[in-house]
Design an enzyme around this catalytic site. Structure first.
Site, mmCIF file in Angstrom:
data_model
loop_
_atom_site.group_PDB
_atom_site.id
_atom_site.type_symbol
_atom_site.label_atom_id
_atom_site.label_comp_id
_atom_site.label_asym_id
_atom_site.label_seq_id
_atom_site.Cartn_x
_atom_site.Cartn_y
_atom_site.Cartn_z
ATOM 1 N N ARG A 81 -0.932 9.947 3.211
ATOM 2 C CA ARG A 81 -0.841 9.370 4.543
ATOM 3 C C ARG A 81 -2.229 8.964 5.020
ATOM 4 O O ARG A 81 -3.213 9.671 4.783
ATOM 5 C CB ARG A 81 -0.202 10.352 5.540
ATOM 6 C CG ARG A 81 1.307 10.455 5.416
ATOM 7 C CD ARG A 81 1.981 9.146 5.821
ATOM 8 N NE ARG A 81 3.431 9.189 5.731
ATOM 9 C CZ ARG A 81 4.141 8.768 4.698
ATOM 10 N NH1 ARG A 81 3.516 8.312 3.625
ATOM 11 N NH2 ARG A 81 5.453 8.809 4.729
ATOM 12 N N GLU A 105 -2.423 1.763 10.666
ATOM 13 C CA GLU A 105 -1.473 1.080 9.794
ATOM 14 C C GLU A 105 -0.365 0.456 10.633
ATOM 15 O O GLU A 105 0.222 1.140 11.476
ATOM 16 C CB GLU A 105 -0.877 2.083 8.807
ATOM 17 C CG GLU A 105 -0.095 1.443 7.677
ATOM 18 C CD GLU A 105 0.357 2.470 6.646
ATOM 19 O OE1 GLU A 105 1.593 2.551 6.419
ATOM 20 O OE2 GLU A 105 -0.503 3.180 6.096
ATOM 21 N N HIS A 134 1.121 -0.093 1.799
ATOM 22 C CA HIS A 134 2.090 1.006 1.886
ATOM 23 C C HIS A 134 3.382 0.650 1.134
ATOM 24 O O HIS A 134 4.468 0.639 1.709
ATOM 25 C CB HIS A 134 2.409 1.334 3.350
ATOM 26 C CG HIS A 134 2.944 2.722 3.532
ATOM 27 N ND1 HIS A 134 2.740 3.460 4.671
ATOM 28 C CD2 HIS A 134 3.686 3.525 2.710
ATOM 29 C CE1 HIS A 134 3.326 4.639 4.560
ATOM 30 N NE2 HIS A 134 3.909 4.698 3.380
#
Length: 307
Positions: A224, A252, A271
């Site tokens: 993460r 993000e 991602h």
């Protein structure tokens, strides 16, 4: 009684449709209208931060099933009494595979080779490799274990798994504790982050952590984004001392003008580690099983603590 289920795509709707289940296509990020009443929400992580709160306003919601392992984004928005499950077992292989791809691409200078190809510039490169490198895996959960297995055949000098506590597994594998990181980091050629984001891991990879990494080492993040202090990483990348390969970032998504895009020695993918056709197949099968259990009054698999 009909179970009303919100799903993100028509493909999912078709897969779960059965007697007693009404599938309704509603995408948490892209659907403009408010969510209709539903018993279950099946969802991926929204790309836009402000869309996360939409979970809290779904009328009649009883359960949320995540098409991911990570649940950090949703916890603050879970209504009282609503249960939560994740897709553990469906995404670990894809994420670990992407981790290997990032490591290989960065170590073997594939981004540079791609630039040379576009220039029609034939300049053979000498690179580093997994073979002979010390690879530290920070996080030995589902993804970390799968990454370990995939890296073994490349014959690294050492694979060093690190978790919250030190222990020795039944097979004799030594798992190091995070307290040992100051001594382990200076020896690692590659550090791979597979950790989830919570209060204990936020900015674990900070300026002090990065400073202990050896010159020229590669930081890979498939966990993460907030586990890594972006400003501290930017400082190391800008100096040219470290390299990075990131599938997750903080913030993000990255804004178009974020300096991380153009940081030297940094490879970024958006991602996408879990985004494979095989993941969709496995996640769909798991979703069908979860809905069967809920419709029959059974507890769903892979429940997540929402407290």
């Amino acid at each position: 009684m009909t179970l009303r289920v919100l799903v993100p795509t028509a493909q999912f709707a078709q897969a779960i449709q059965s007697p007693g289940i009404e599938a309704i296509v509603w995408h948490i990020n892209d659907s403009l209208a408010d969510a209709p009443a539903a018993d279950v929400l099946v969802t991926e992580r929204p790309r836009e931060f402000e869309r996360r709160a939409r979970v809290a306003s779904i009328p009649g919601l009883r359960h949320v099933h995540l098409l991911s392992i990570g649940s950090d984004w949703i916890l603050a928005h879970m209504p009282a009494g609503v249960t939560l499950s994740n897709s553990r077992g469906a995404v670990e292989d894809a994420t670990a595979e992407h981790g290997v791809a990032l490591i290989l691409a960065a170590l073997r200078e594939l981004p540079t080779a791609a630039i040379q190809q576009r220039r029609h510039d034939w300049v053979p490169l000498w690179t580093s490799s997994v073979h002979g490198s010390v690879v530290l895996i920070l996080g030995y959960g589902g993804v970390g274990k799968e990454l370990f297995l995939r890296l073994e055949p490349f014959r690294p000098a050492a694979l060093v798994p690190v978790a919250s506590r030190a222990r020795v597994l039944d097979n004799g594998l030594q798992i190091h504790g995070t307290a040992e990181l100051p001594d382990l980091l200076p020896h690692a050629d590659v550090v791979v982050v597979t950790l989830p984001h919570d209060r204990s891991t936020a900015h674990l990879v900070d300026a002090n952590f990065l400073a202990r990494m050896k010159d020229g080492a590669l930081l890979v993040n498939i966990g993460r984004g907030p586990v890594v202090d972006t400003e501290a990483l930017l400082a190391e990348l800008s100096s040219g001392r470290l390299r990075a390969a990131l599938d997750v970032t903080d913030p993000e998504p990255l804004s178009a003008d974020h300096p991380l895009w153009d940081a030297p020695g940094c490879l970024i993918t958006p991602h996408m580690a879990g985004n494979t056709a095989e993941f969709i197949r496995l996640a769909t099968e798991l979703t069908v099983e979860q809905l069967r259990r809920i419709s029959q009054g059974e507890a769903p698999l892979h429940l997540v603590d929402v407290v």
